[in-house]
Design a protein around this motif. Structure first.
Motif, PDB file in Angstrom:
ATOM      1  N   MET A   1      59.733  53.899  65.481  1.00  0.00           N
ATOM      2  CA  MET A   1      59.350  53.147  66.666  1.00  0.00           C
ATOM      3  C   MET A   1      59.862  53.873  67.905  1.00  0.00           C
ATOM      4  SD  MET A   1      60.086  49.180  67.393  1.00  0.00           S
ATOM      5  CE  MET A   1      59.397  48.409  68.785  1.00  0.00           C
ATOM      6  N   ALA A   2      59.034  53.920  68.922  1.00  0.00           N
ATOM      7  CA  ALA A   2      59.399  54.606  70.156  1.00  0.00           C
ATOM      8  C   ALA A   2      60.385  53.773  70.961  1.00  0.00           C
ATOM      9  CB  ALA A   2      58.157  54.873  70.988  1.00  0.00           C
ATOM     10  N   LYS A   3      61.286  54.461  71.604  1.00  0.00           N
ATOM     11  CA  LYS A   3      62.274  53.801  72.451  1.00  0.00           C
ATOM     12  C   LYS A   3      61.832  53.984  73.903  1.00  0.00           C
ATOM     13  CE  LYS A   3      67.170  53.486  73.224  1.00  0.00           C
ATOM     14  NZ  LYS A   3      68.495  53.903  72.836  1.00  0.00           N
ATOM     15  N   ILE A   4      61.980  52.937  74.701  1.00  0.00           N
ATOM     16  CA  ILE A   4      61.582  53.003  76.113  1.00  0.00           C
ATOM     17  C   ILE A   4      62.824  52.984  76.985  1.00  0.00           C
ATOM     18  CG2 ILE A   4      60.362  51.823  77.973  1.00  0.00           C
ATOM     19  CD1 ILE A   4      58.403  50.814  75.891  1.00  0.00           C
ATOM     20  N   LYS A   5      62.872  53.934  77.905  1.00  0.00           N
ATOM     21  CA  LYS A   5      63.975  54.017  78.859  1.00  0.00           C
ATOM     22  C   LYS A   5      63.385  53.829  80.244  1.00  0.00           C
ATOM     23  CE  LYS A   5      67.673  57.167  80.286  1.00  0.00           C
ATOM     24  NZ  LYS A   5      68.296  56.197  81.083  1.00  0.00           N
ATOM     25  N   GLY A   6      64.047  53.045  81.047  1.00  0.00           N
ATOM     26  CA  GLY A   6      63.560  52.780  82.387  1.00  0.00           C
ATOM     27  C   GLY A   6      64.453  53.373  83.450  1.00  0.00           C
ATOM     28  N   THR A   7      63.893  53.508  84.630  1.00  0.00           N
ATOM     29  CA  THR A   7      64.661  53.901  85.808  1.00  0.00           C
ATOM     30  C   THR A   7      64.012  53.243  87.019  1.00  0.00           C
ATOM     31  OG1 THR A   7      65.626  55.763  87.005  1.00  0.00           O
ATOM     32  CG2 THR A   7      63.364  56.022  86.272  1.00  0.00           C
ATOM     33  N   ILE A   8      64.781  53.064  88.053  1.00  0.00           N
ATOM     34  CA  ILE A   8      64.227  52.428  89.258  1.00  0.00           C
ATOM     35  C   ILE A   8      64.400  53.338  90.462  1.00  0.00           C
ATOM     36  CG2 ILE A   8      64.713  50.112  88.400  1.00  0.00           C
ATOM     37  CD1 ILE A   8      66.898  50.009  90.679  1.00  0.00           C
ATOM     38  N   LEU A   9      63.545  53.112  91.436  1.00  0.00           N
ATOM     39  CA  LEU A   9      63.625  53.801  92.713  1.00  0.00           C
ATOM     40  C   LEU A   9      63.647  52.718  93.794  1.00  0.00           C
ATOM     41  CD1 LEU A   9      63.559  56.508  94.230  1.00  0.00           C
ATOM     42  CD2 LEU A   9      61.085  56.286  94.272  1.00  0.00           C
ATOM     43  N   VAL A  10      64.692  52.720  94.608  1.00  0.00           N
ATOM     44  CA  VAL A  10      64.848  51.709  95.650  1.00  0.00           C
ATOM     45  C   VAL A  10      64.551  52.347  97.002  1.00  0.00           C
ATOM     46  CG1 VAL A  10      66.454  50.121  96.784  1.00  0.00           C
ATOM     47  CG2 VAL A  10      66.627  50.513  94.334  1.00  0.00           C
ATOM     48  N   ASP A  11      63.676  51.703  97.782  1.00  0.00           N
ATOM     49  CA  ASP A  11      63.428  52.142  99.157  1.00  0.00           C
ATOM     50  C   ASP A  11      64.629  51.682  99.981  1.00  0.00           C
ATOM     51  OD1 ASP A  11      62.622  52.587 101.764  1.00  0.00           O
ATOM     52  OD2 ASP A  11      60.607  51.788 101.462  1.00  0.00           O
ATOM     53  N   LYS A  12      65.545  52.599 100.222  1.00  0.00           N
ATOM     54  CA  LYS A  12      66.830  52.256 100.841  1.00  0.00           C
ATOM     55  C   LYS A  12      66.698  51.681 102.243  1.00  0.00           C
ATOM     56  CE  LYS A  12      69.415  55.496  98.085  1.00  0.00           C
ATOM     57  NZ  LYS A  12      70.281  56.662  98.044  1.00  0.00           N
ATOM     58  N   PRO A  63      62.244  40.286  97.134  1.00  0.00           N
ATOM     59  CA  PRO A  63      61.442  39.645  98.176  1.00  0.00           C
ATOM     60  C   PRO A  63      60.793  40.636  99.145  1.00  0.00           C
ATOM     61  CG  PRO A  63      63.764  39.338  98.639  1.00  0.00           C
ATOM     62  CD  PRO A  63      63.675  39.982  97.297  1.00  0.00           C
ATOM     63  N   ASP A  64      61.296  41.854  99.201  1.00  0.00           N
ATOM     64  CA  ASP A  64      60.740  42.845 100.115  1.00  0.00           C
ATOM     65  C   ASP A  64      59.959  43.948  99.406  1.00  0.00           C
ATOM     66  OD1 ASP A  64      61.784  41.613 102.423  1.00  0.00           O
ATOM     67  OD2 ASP A  64      63.757  42.438 101.940  1.00  0.00           O
ATOM     68  N   SER A  65      59.775  43.816  98.106  1.00  0.00           N
ATOM     69  CA  SER A  65      59.027  44.793  97.302  1.00  0.00           C
ATOM     70  C   SER A  65      59.490  46.225  97.532  1.00  0.00           C
ATOM     71  CB  SER A  65      57.526  44.686  97.587  1.00  0.00           C
ATOM     72  OG  SER A  65      57.055  43.401  97.293  1.00  0.00           O
ATOM     73  N   CYS A  66      60.793  46.419  97.502  1.00  0.00           N
ATOM     74  CA  CYS A  66      61.318  47.758  97.750  1.00  0.00           C
ATOM     75  C   CYS A  66      61.810  48.459  96.488  1.00  0.00           C
ATOM     76  CB  CYS A  66      62.395  47.743  98.827  1.00  0.00           C
ATOM     77  SG  CYS A  66      63.760  46.649  98.532  1.00  0.00           S
ATOM     78  N   ILE A  67      61.506  47.890  95.306  1.00  0.00           N
ATOM     79  CA  ILE A  67      61.918  48.498  94.043  1.00  0.00           C
ATOM     80  C   ILE A  67      60.685  48.903  93.238  1.00  0.00           C
ATOM     81  CG2 ILE A  67      63.118  48.151  91.848  1.00  0.00           C
ATOM     82  CD1 ILE A  67      64.921  46.149  93.270  1.00  0.00           C
ATOM     83  N   THR A  68      60.683  50.155  92.786  1.00  0.00           N
ATOM     84  CA  THR A  68      59.644  50.663  91.904  1.00  0.00           C
ATOM     85  C   THR A  68      60.297  50.992  90.567  1.00  0.00           C
ATOM     86  OG1 THR A  68      58.542  51.657  93.817  1.00  0.00           O
ATOM     87  CG2 THR A  68      57.831  52.398  91.630  1.00  0.00           C
ATOM     88  N   VAL A  69      59.689  50.543  89.483  1.00  0.00           N
ATOM     89  CA  VAL A  69      60.230  50.772  88.145  1.00  0.00           C
ATOM     90  C   VAL A  69      59.362  51.787  87.418  1.00  0.00           C
ATOM     91  CG1 VAL A  69      60.794  49.717  85.923  1.00  0.00           C
ATOM     92  CG2 VAL A  69      61.149  48.435  88.036  1.00  0.00           C
ATOM     93  N   TYR A  70      60.028  52.751  86.784  1.00  0.00           N
ATOM     94  CA  TYR A  70      59.347  53.746  85.976  1.00  0.00           C
ATOM     95  C   TYR A  70      59.836  53.604  84.537  1.00  0.00           C
ATOM     96  CZ  TYR A  70      58.103  55.878  90.406  1.00  0.00           C
ATOM     97  OH  TYR A  70      57.607  56.092  91.661  1.00  0.00           O
ATOM     98  N   ARG A  71      58.913  53.748  83.590  1.00  0.00           N
ATOM     99  CA  ARG A  71      59.256  53.681  82.170  1.00  0.00           C
ATOM    100  C   ARG A  71      58.846  54.982  81.502  1.00  0.00           C
ATOM    101  NH1 ARG A  71      56.357  48.033  81.127  1.00  0.00           N
ATOM    102  NH2 ARG A  71      57.358  46.955  82.831  1.00  0.00           N
ATOM    103  N   GLN A  72      59.690  55.441  80.572  1.00  0.00           N
ATOM    104  CA  GLN A  72      59.375  56.633  79.809  1.00  0.00           C
ATOM    105  C   GLN A  72      59.596  56.342  78.338  1.00  0.00           C
ATOM    106  OE1 GLN A  72      61.505  60.084  81.048  1.00  0.00           O
ATOM    107  NE2 GLN A  72      60.311  61.446  79.761  1.00  0.00           N
ATOM    108  N   LYS A  73      58.636  56.727  77.528  1.00  0.00           N
ATOM    109  CA  LYS A  73      58.721  56.482  76.094  1.00  0.00           C
ATOM    110  C   LYS A  73      59.309  57.708  75.400  1.00  0.00           C
ATOM    111  CE  LYS A  73      55.297  54.228  74.290  1.00  0.00           C
ATOM    112  NZ  LYS A  73      54.010  53.866  73.692  1.00  0.00           N
ATOM    113  N   PHE A  74      60.281  57.468  74.532  1.00  0.00           N
ATOM    114  CA  PHE A  74      60.908  58.532  73.746  1.00  0.00           C
ATOM    115  C   PHE A  74      60.585  58.290  72.285  1.00  0.00           C
ATOM    116  CE2 PHE A  74      63.557  58.339  77.539  1.00  0.00           C
ATOM    117  CZ  PHE A  74      63.628  59.677  77.878  1.00  0.00           C
ATOM    118  N   GLU A  75      60.234  59.337  71.583  1.00  0.00           N
ATOM    119  CA  GLU A  75      59.932  59.217  70.142  1.00  0.00           C
ATOM    120  C   GLU A  75      61.182  59.351  69.326  1.00  0.00           C
ATOM    121  OE1 GLU A  75      57.027  58.325  68.894  1.00  0.00           O
ATOM    122  OE2 GLU A  75      56.193  58.262  70.915  1.00  0.00           O
TER     123      GLU A  75
END
Length: 75
Positions: A1-12, A63-75
């Motif tokens: 089963m693939a493992k998913i790792k996430g990271t976020i980017l915040v508009d500072k 509330p300000d929509s300043c976070i973007t989430v990225y997901r990457q799948k690892f095998e």
């Protein structure tokens, strides 16, 4: 089963340091940093990046929509 790792980017510059994202994170990944933006607000950042699953709870609740989430799948 693939493992998913996430990271976020915040508009500072848009982050107002309300802390709602920190409270909504089920994995306790986020915290408010000592760093402040140009408006003087503390900025949300990843305190425990290895625990992020990419669930996007923080981005949905921001509330300000300043976070973007990225997901990457690892095998």
């Amino acid at each position: 089963m693939a493992k998913i790792k996430g990271t976020i980017l915040v508009d500072k510059e848009r982050c107002k340091g309300c802390g709602v994202c920190v409270a909504s994170c089920p994995c306790q990944v986020l915290h408010l940093s000592a760093e402040v933006n140009s408006k003087g607000y503390p900025v949300a950042q990843m305190a425990n990046p290895d625990a992020c699953t990419g669930c996007a709870s923080c981005a949905v609740i921001c509330p300000d929509s300043c976070i973007t989430v990225y997901r990457q799948k690892f095998e």
